[in-house]
Every structure is written in structure tokens, then in C-alpha cells.
Design a protein around this motif. Structure first.
Motif, PDB file in Angstrom:
ATOM      1  N   ALA A 294       0.838  -1.199   0.000  1.00  0.00           N
ATOM      2  CA  ALA A 294       0.000   0.000   0.000  1.00  0.00           C
ATOM      3  C   ALA A 294       0.874   1.251   0.000  1.00  0.00           C
ATOM      4  CB  ALA A 294      -0.926  -0.017   1.213  1.00  0.00           C
ATOM      5  N   ILE A 295       1.935   1.221   0.789  1.00  0.00           N
ATOM      6  CA  ILE A 295       2.823   2.384   0.835  1.00  0.00           C
ATOM      7  C   ILE A 295       3.511   2.595  -0.514  1.00  0.00           C
ATOM      8  CG2 ILE A 295       4.960   3.268   1.864  1.00  0.00           C
ATOM      9  CD1 ILE A 295       3.938   1.855   4.489  1.00  0.00           C
ATOM     10  N   LEU A 296       3.921   1.483  -1.106  1.00  0.00           N
ATOM     11  CA  LEU A 296       4.550   1.588  -2.428  1.00  0.00           C
ATOM     12  C   LEU A 296       3.599   2.208  -3.437  1.00  0.00           C
ATOM     13  CD1 LEU A 296       6.480  -1.772  -2.836  1.00  0.00           C
ATOM     14  CD2 LEU A 296       7.427   0.525  -2.766  1.00  0.00           C
ATOM     15  N   THR A 297       2.334   1.848  -3.334  1.00  0.00           N
ATOM     16  CA  THR A 297       1.345   2.398  -4.255  1.00  0.00           C
ATOM     17  C   THR A 297       1.246   3.901  -4.055  1.00  0.00           C
ATOM     18  OG1 THR A 297       0.133   0.376  -3.926  1.00  0.00           O
ATOM     19  CG2 THR A 297      -0.992   2.115  -5.111  1.00  0.00           C
ATOM     20  N   MET A 298       1.216   4.319  -2.797  1.00  0.00           N
ATOM     21  CA  MET A 298       1.138   5.736  -2.517  1.00  0.00           C
ATOM     22  C   MET A 298       2.364   6.461  -3.053  1.00  0.00           C
ATOM     23  SD  MET A 298      -1.704   6.212  -1.182  1.00  0.00           S
ATOM     24  CE  MET A 298      -1.712   7.861  -0.505  1.00  0.00           C
ATOM     25  N   ARG A 299       3.469   5.738  -3.103  1.00  0.00           N
ATOM     26  CA  ARG A 299       4.692   6.369  -3.599  1.00  0.00           C
ATOM     27  C   ARG A 299       4.727   6.433  -5.108  1.00  0.00           C
ATOM     28  NH1 ARG A 299       9.996   5.527  -0.016  1.00  0.00           N
ATOM     29  NH2 ARG A 299       9.104   6.452   1.828  1.00  0.00           N
ATOM     30  N   GLY A 300       3.667   5.949  -5.745  1.00  0.00           N
ATOM     31  CA  GLY A 300       3.594   6.132  -7.183  1.00  0.00           C
ATOM     32  C   GLY A 300       4.071   4.936  -7.993  1.00  0.00           C
ATOM     33  N   LEU A 301       4.165   3.773  -7.367  1.00  0.00           N
ATOM     34  CA  LEU A 301       4.499   2.572  -8.127  1.00  0.00           C
ATOM     35  C   LEU A 301       3.348   2.320  -9.082  1.00  0.00           C
ATOM     36  CD1 LEU A 301       6.670   0.403  -8.298  1.00  0.00           C
ATOM     37  CD2 LEU A 301       5.286  -0.999  -6.810  1.00  0.00           C
ATOM     38  N   GLN A 302       3.655   1.993 -10.332  1.00  0.00           N
ATOM     39  CA  GLN A 302       2.580   1.890 -11.308  1.00  0.00           C
ATOM     40  C   GLN A 302       1.920   0.532 -11.338  1.00  0.00           C
ATOM     41  OE1 GLN A 302       4.069   3.391 -14.951  1.00  0.00           O
ATOM     42  NE2 GLN A 302       3.666   5.496 -14.318  1.00  0.00           N
ATOM     43  N   PHE A 303       0.737   0.545 -11.919  1.00  0.00           N
ATOM     44  CA  PHE A 303      -0.129  -0.622 -11.909  1.00  0.00           C
ATOM     45  C   PHE A 303       0.566  -1.894 -12.377  1.00  0.00           C
ATOM     46  CE2 PHE A 303      -2.996  -3.338 -14.426  1.00  0.00           C
ATOM     47  CZ  PHE A 303      -3.753  -3.856 -13.405  1.00  0.00           C
TER      48      PHE A 303
END
Lengths: 597, 207
Positions: A294-303
Motif C-alpha cells: 500500500a505504501i509503495l502504491t502511494m509512492r507512485g508505483l505503477q499498476f
């Protein structure tokens, strides 16, 4: 550029200001200092400025309770005209102060800036704080950047003694066995050394007798992300780095970890996942992994990167659970017949997001004695670990989805040829089938059957599923709440699946890969393919963001797929509009191809 | 007068050299402060037209001769500068040097005695020595450069040798120094100045 501009530029809402706006702000800026204990804002008094903490810390007190602490980069006083708290310097503080009048002018001029403070007003503080984290696209750096030392190598005829001395002298945990052209033959690691000792080998023996082969290799030009995936997938401690065919170094998870911090814990935790011995242990590890993702997603990791990461974790987890339980089950109940555990749906497509359900089935051989009980144990265990059961009961413990291979073949034949009600619904799930654990031959047999039994009729029906819902369009259509799954994601996955079956691509399950293959065989144009790939990614990212917010809030994923258009920024609204346009075009293409009236 | 109520003007000059009689001012940054508050919005940054160019110092300051050609003559900006300094305490790094330059130019161009218009001078380098004395720290002249002070107070330096950026840096250092001085109970301008002068005297004796 004056220093205050640079500092302001580094803070989330101010980075959105145009240069001239920032200039204007700096022209009206005051830099104030407060002594420890000094009251900066008093409850009930008018707030004259917006305060940005430059150094020191400010305590926010309601009554006499400390409710928040503002530190460097934090903003106070933006949300209201009158203070409903006391703000007190907890140590000497330096603040950048913007008069309210100037601040309001900027709010009117700059939409993005305004929206930021408005969500602040709604008390969305936590999510904004997270947004302040600077986007780091670290995963794209090449593996080359991790290489520090020259590789430690030896030949296949080197003795174990010499190899180990060489390792010891160089303080490394592995040595690569190479041929005369520096091509890797294998790798000898500390783990192999332990094996050697257990087997009571002689130090004069050749190192090649105890090495691991083939060595797992990665190319130095590949992104670090790929090395990272290899560590997860293979559960090894050493990767041989190649330049062309030559060994240029060895990397360990430690090297990768040093490069990114939160990601690192996924590697460590996935390793722990592989080593775990009980469901309880798995559960604890899995929870941490989901938070990190979840944190990685918030950091802008792409789909696309993210889902391949999640898939890898899910697969590892499933295999681990199956292995643990199979051993246990067979010890007590005797040997299970040969079987293959498959996943379907979004897991099958390797597109699952954080809150994905279990979607699995079993293909077995023979009478399948014990299979159902075993499958139930696996489903229960997966649920305990943290993957919820499928509400539609698409699970291996359901007798409908635990069948003998011949049975599966006739079931597919029936779906593909007789078109009974429900056939299409089942096909949309099971055509995305992907093997996870067990006997692969069974999967090949089922795929063979699908190719033999498919009919033009069924492909047409499948495609129709994707043209059923027309996406909203125009400024009147795109407003309020929009179901991203129904209007965006389904039409793409379903349409692409139908075309893939048409083109015999049954073993390609990932939507993006299907689109690529369809482009290669000229079924869809470059333009459509690009539009679909980026549109699909965009929709999934929006959806992912919804899920992630839930995870960060309460730790459990929720399955909200409706986006509120008002909450999107301008760019996103435009992208959404464009994506729906691409989908409309794609639907037209399908209608033409399968001639619906 | 309470230090927290005192009106300061933080200044920095860029010049063509070190001799107030021969050399010229190229640029001038002035930032007003009220007590601990830096009023950045009221600051000025002025570029001056030198009579003769010294290319070597242009390079140091990064000022483009082309830009300077459009700059103003001192006589034209003198009133604005005077207004900014009038009745204030001037703060700077090696402030005597800057003041001497300004006084000379005011004498030459306006026949005005600038020293009659401003009140006092505070040199942040000497103020740092005052603080060091309180803390019993040895004073090392290398630690008194603007860069060293910025580093000591944790202020990142991104853009030096622009008169306004340097004045802002000076103001920030002075702000933090004031916070410290206040902790020792020195809260009036008068005590601040007398502390500074005692150090200056010692320093003169040393030299």
C-alpha cells in the motif's frame, strides 16, 4: 532563486504553484522566529497568516491536550479564519508566514493549490501527509548501479578448498564457477558449503560437484526491479549479473535493499514467507506485506509493476500454503492423486489488486479421493492468512470446481459449444485460468480441449459481453460517481479475452500481454493497442488508489470500484474522458468484427 | 529598547573591490527586520551601474555586464536606500565594510552623512563571538565566515553571491543568534550593542 522559494517548492501544495505565483508569495513572505513557549496562535483569535514551519516544532493544543505537532514542512492556520486551538512553540521555531489575503488570492488563481487546502479542511490530513512523500521512481535504475566489487570466480576444476579460501579472502558468500570465456556454469554459495560439510566431502573435490546450477542470472542493464522480482520468485540469496554472456558481478538482496527502504521489507518478508512453517506465521507476514505494498502504491508505483509484485506474493503464498498442507494431509491420510491448482479471474490474469478474493480450482487425475477435503483446508487456510473467500464460491473446495481432467474437458466443451445460460459467465472466469502448483500436463490438456472446442459463436457471445455497457462520455456523462469496473475495466478485459480466444492465445492470460499479442498479429492497430494499454493502466490505478486508501485506513481492503469524479484533478478527468473514448472505439471494432446489429 | 521591538535593516553589498574610494557598488540587498521577524516582502534588491567594469569581480558575483549596463546609477537609488535604512539598526556580515562603502557613496553623490541617519551597527560575526564567549567556546576566525555560520545554524545555502540571497542568509543567521542571546537575558538593543563593542575592543587590542 532565493532560498525561501526552494524550501517552499519542496513542500507539497507549493510545488503546484507557477513560478510567477511563487514569486508573488515570496514577495509577501515574512520569516518569523518564536521563542520556546511562545504562543503563536491563540484559541478564539483571528488567524492573520498561514504558517509554514521551517524549523523547530509547534504543539497544537486543544484545551490542555496536545493533539498534534507541526514540524518542518507542515502548515498551520490554512483551514480556518479563527483558531480553535492554541499553537505553542515547543522549542525555538522559525516559520514562514503568508498573509491570509495573499494566500486567498493564490487559492483563487491556482486550482490544484486550492484543492489541496480544501481536502486539508475536510480533515484529510493523514492522506495528504503521505502525499508529501516525494515520488521516487527508484525501481527503474539499472542493476549496474548495484555493482561494487568485481565478481569472485573460479573454474569448474578448482578444488573446494581453493574456492572457499578465495571466498574467505574476499569476504563474500558466493563464488561463480565460469568457463574460459567468463560464462557462468554455476554458483557455489555458503548454503552449498553447508551441504558439502553435511555430505562429508573431501576438500580436494572439485567445486563443480557441489555447486548450484544453473546459476540464476540477470542482465546488468535490466531494472533493479527485475532483480528484486527474481529474489522473490526464486528465494535465492545470490544473483549472477551478466553483461552479454559474461559474469560481471554478483548481487545479494542486501544490495537491493540498500537501494530502497520500504520495498526492502517485501523482499525480506517474502523470504520469510518461503521459510514460514505455520499458517499463523504466514498471516503475520502477509499483513505486513500488504501494508508495504500500500505504501509503495502511494509512492507512485505503477499498476503493471505493482500487480506483478502482488501476483508474485500471492503465488508464493498460495504455493506455500498448499505445500504445508499437502505434506500434512498426506502424512495423515495417504497420498493425494496428481492434481493441478489453478487460479482464475484477476489472479489468473496477474492483475489482482490488494483486496482480491480467492479464485481457484483444482484439476485432478483419477477418482480424486481426498481432494475436496484437501481443497477445503487450503481455502480455509488462505482465508486465515488474509485472502478472503470468493463470494461467488469460485473455489477449489466447491465440488463444481474440483474435477477430474476429463470432466474439465467436457465442461469446457459444453460451455464452448452448447451455449447454455451461464456458459459465458463461467468462461469469462475460467478462460483466465493460470496454473500455480502441481502437474502442468493437466493444464496443457485442458488448453488443448479449449482450442479444439471453441466456436465462432461463443467468441461472438464473449465479445458481446464487452459491448453491453457503453462508457459515459462528454462533460454531461462524466460526473458524479462512475463505476470503473463496469464501464472501463470489464469492457477491456472481456473484449480482449474474446479476441485472444479468437486468435488461439489461450495460455496468455494477462490483459496487457494479450493486447501486445493481438497487436503483433494485427488484430488491433498500434493506436488502439497503445490506447487500451495506457487506458487500462490508468483505470486500474484509479481503482487501486481507492483500495489502498482503505487498506491504509483500516488495514482491510474494501471493494469500492466507484470513483467520484469531483475528487479527480483536471488531468485525471481528461485522462478518464480519453480512456472512455478509446473504449468506445474498441467496442466499435468488436461490433464490426462480430457483426452485431 | 527591547530587541524584539527593534527595527533592523539587514544589508549586503557586492562591490568591484575593497577600496570604498576607488571601487564601486554593483548590487545591494536590504531586508528589513522587526525584532525576530524578517519582512522579506519589504526587501529591495538594487543593481548599480558601475563606471568602469572589473571583469574579474563580475565573474565572482555572477553578474552579467549586459544586465549591469541597464542598472541604475547610485544617485538615482540613493533616496530609496536612505529610506530603507533611516532610523534602523544595520545588520550585516562584516558590516563595517558595507557601511563604509555606503557612507562613501552617499558622501560622493548626495553630500549626505549616512552615519547620521542609521542608529547602530550589528556585525553577525562579532555577535557570534559574543555567543562563543558566553558558552566558553574558543573563537576561530575560520568559523565566522558567512558560509560557516550558515552551516552552523543549519541553513542550507543554495545561492550565494547574490546580494539579496546573502542578505537573507545573514538575516536568518541573525534571527537564530537573537533567539540564543535572548536566552541569556540580553533582551535590549543597548545591551546587545555594548556586548558587541566590548568584543570589538578586545579584538582591536588583539590586533
Amino acid at each position: 532563486m532565493l532560498p525561501p522559494r526552494e524550501f517552499l517548492k519542496s513542500i507539497k501544495p507549493f510545488e503546484d504553484l507557477k513560478d510567477c505565483e511563487l514569486e508573488y508569495l515570496v514577495k509577501n513572505l515574512k520569516v518569523n522566529a518564536y521563542e520556546e513557549g511562545e504562543i503563536i496562535l491563540r484559541r478564539g483569535k483571528k488567524i492573520k497568516n498561514v504558517y509554514i514551519v521551517f524549523s523547530g516544532s509547534i504543539g497544537i493544543y486543544e484545551e490542555s491536550d496536545l493533539v498534534d505537532i507541526a514540524k518542518s514542512g507542515d502548515i498551520i492556520g490554512a483551514d480556518s479564519e479563527e483558531a480553535n486551538y492554541n499553537a505553542v512553540a515547543r522549542e525555538d521555531v522559525i516559520c514562514y508566514e503568508i498573509p491570509k489575503r495573499v494566500f486567498k488570492e493564490l487559492m483563487e488563481k491556482n486550482e490544484k493549490f486550492q484543492r489541496f487546502f480544501e481536502s486539508l479542511k475536510k480533515g484529510d490530513f493523514a492522506s495528504i501527509r503521505k502525499e508529501i512523500v516525494i515520488l521516487e521512481r527508484f525501481l527503474y535504475k539499472p542493476i549496474r548501479e548495484l555493482l561494487i566489487k568485481a565478481p569472485i570466480v573460479c573454474s569448474a576444476t578448482t578444488s573446494i578448498r581453493d574456492a572457499v579460501i578465495k571466498m574467505e579472502l574476499n569476504k563474500v558468500g558466493s563464488i561463480v564457477i565460469v568457463d574460459e570465456k567468463m560464462k557462468p556454469i554455476g554458483i557455489f554459495t555458503n548454503a552449498d558449503l553447508r551441504r558439502f560439510i553435511v555430505y562429508k566431502g573431501s576438500p580436494e573435490e572439485r567445486v563443480s560437484a557441489y555447486m548450484s546450477k544453473p546459476a540464476i542470472c540477470v542482465d546488468l542493464s535490466k531494472p533493479i526491479f527485475e532483480a528484486y522480482m527474481e529474489f522473490i520468485k526464486r528465494g535465492v540469496n545470490h544473483l549472477v549479473v551478466l553483461e552479454g554472456e559474461k559474469v560481471t558481478g554478483v548481487i545479494t538482496p542486501k544490495d537491493v535493499l540498500s537501494h530502497f527502504e520500504p520495498t526492502s521489507s517485501i523482499v525480506i518478508q517474502t523470504r520469510r514467507l518461503i521459510k514460514a512453517n505455520s499458517i499463523k506465521e504466514l498471516n503475520a507476514i502477509y499483513k505486513n506485506i500488504i501494508k508495504t505494498i500500500a505504501i509503495l502504491t502511494m509512492r507512485g508505483l505503477q499498476f503493471y509493476e505493482l500487480t506483478s509484485l502482488i501476483s508474485e506474493v500471492y503465488d508464493t503464498l498460495s504455493v506455500k500454503v498448499i505445500e504445508l498442507l499437502k505434506k500434512d494431509f498426506e502424512n495423515k491420510m495417504g497420498k493425494l492423486p496428481d492434481f493441478l491448482w489453478v487460479v482464475m479471474g484477476s489472479s489468473g490474469r496477474r492483475e489482482q489488486v490488494i483486496a482480491t478474493d480467492q479464485d481457484n480450482a483444482i484439476i485432478h487425475e483419477g477418482d480424486g479421493e481426498g481432494i475436496l477435503e484437501f481443497a477445503k483446508m487450503v481455502n480455509d487456510a488462505l482465508e486465515k492468512v488474509g485472502i478472503p473467500k470468493c463470494s461467488g464460491n469460485y473455489m477449489a473446495s466447491n465440488p463444481l470446481w474440483a474435477r477430474d481432467v476429463e470432466d474439465w474437458k467436457s465442461l469446457f466443451r459444453e460451455w464452448l459449444q452448447t451455449l447454455k445460460p451461464g456458459s459465458i459467465r463461467h468462461l469469462t472466469v475460467f478462460l483466465d485460468m493460470r496454473p500455480i502448483f502441481g502437474k502442468l500436463k493437466l493444464y496443457d490438456e485442458v488448453c488443448e480441449e479449449i482450442l479444439n472446442s471453441k466456436t465462432r459463436m461463443v467468441i461472438r457471445e464473449l465479445a458481446e459481453d464487452s459491448v453491453m455497457f457503453k462508457p459515459p462520455h462528454g462533460i454531461f456523462g462524466i460526473k458524479g460517481r462512475i463505476d470503473l469496473k463496469k464501464f472501463g475495466i470489464y469492457p477491456i478485459t472481456n473484449g480482449v479475452r474474446a479476441l485472444a480466444l479468437d486468435k488461439d492465445l489461450v495460455k496468455v492470460t494477462n490483459t496487457r500481454e494479450r493486447i501486445e499479442k493481438l497487436r503483433e498479429s494485427n488484430v488491433i492497430s498500434d493506436k488502439t493497442a497503445n490506447g487500451l494499454i495506457s487506458g487500462y493502466e490508468f483505470l486500474q490505478e484509479l481503482r487501486l488508489r481507492l483500495h489502498v486508501q482503505e487498506v491504509l485506513k483500516d488495514g482491510i481492503g474494501n471493494k469500492n470500484n466507484e470513483i467520484e469524479v469531483d475528487k479527480l484533478d483536471r488531468l485525471e478527468t481528461i485522462l478518464l474522458k480519453e480512456t472512455f473514448k478509446v473504449i468506445s472505439e474498441f467496442q466499435k471494432l468488436l461490433k464490426m468484427r462480430y457483426s452485431y446489429i | 529598547m527591547k530587541a524584539k521591538k527593534t527595527k533592523f535593516a539587514v544589508i549586503d553589498l557586492e562591490t568591484t573591490g575593497f577600496n570604498p574610494k576607488k571601487d564601486e557598488i554593483l548590487s545591494l540587498g536590504i531586508i528589513p527586520m522587526t525584532g525576530l521577524r524578517i519582512d522579506l516582502g519589504e526587501s529591495v534588491y538594487l543593481l548599480l551601474k558601475p563606471k568602469k567594469f572589473k571583469i574579474s569581480s563580475m565573474i565572482v558575483h555572477g553578474l552579467d555586464p549586459k544586465v549591469l549596463r541597464d542598472a541604475q546609477e547610485f544617485a538615482k537609488i540613493a533616496d530609496e536606500v536612505l529610506k530603507m535604512l533611516e532610523g534602523r539598526t544595520i545588520v550585516g556580515h562584516s558590516v563595517n565594510f558595507d557601511c563604509k562603502f555606503l557612507e562613501q557613496k552617499f558622501r560622493d553623490f548626495k553630500r549626505i552623512k549616512l552615519e547620521n541617519y542609521y542608529k547602530n551597527k550589528i556585525d553577525i560575526a562579532i555577535l557570534e563571538m559574543v555567543l562563543a564567549k558566553f558558552l566558553g567556546e574558543p573563537v576561530n576566525f575560520e568559523n565566522l565566515t558567512l558560509d560557516a555560520l550558515a552551516g552552523k545554524y543549519g541553513i542550507t545555502i543554495s545561492f550565494r553571491h547574490n546580494a539579496l540571497a546573502d542578505a537573507f542568509l545573514t538575516a536568518q543567521i541573525f534571527q537564530m543568534q537573537l533567539l540564543r542571546v535572548l536566552k541569556y537575558g540580553i533582551d535590549t538593543l543597548e545591551s546587545l550593542i555594548s556586548m558587541q563593542n566590548s568584543i570589538s575592543k578586545e579584538l582591536r587590542n588583539d590586533l
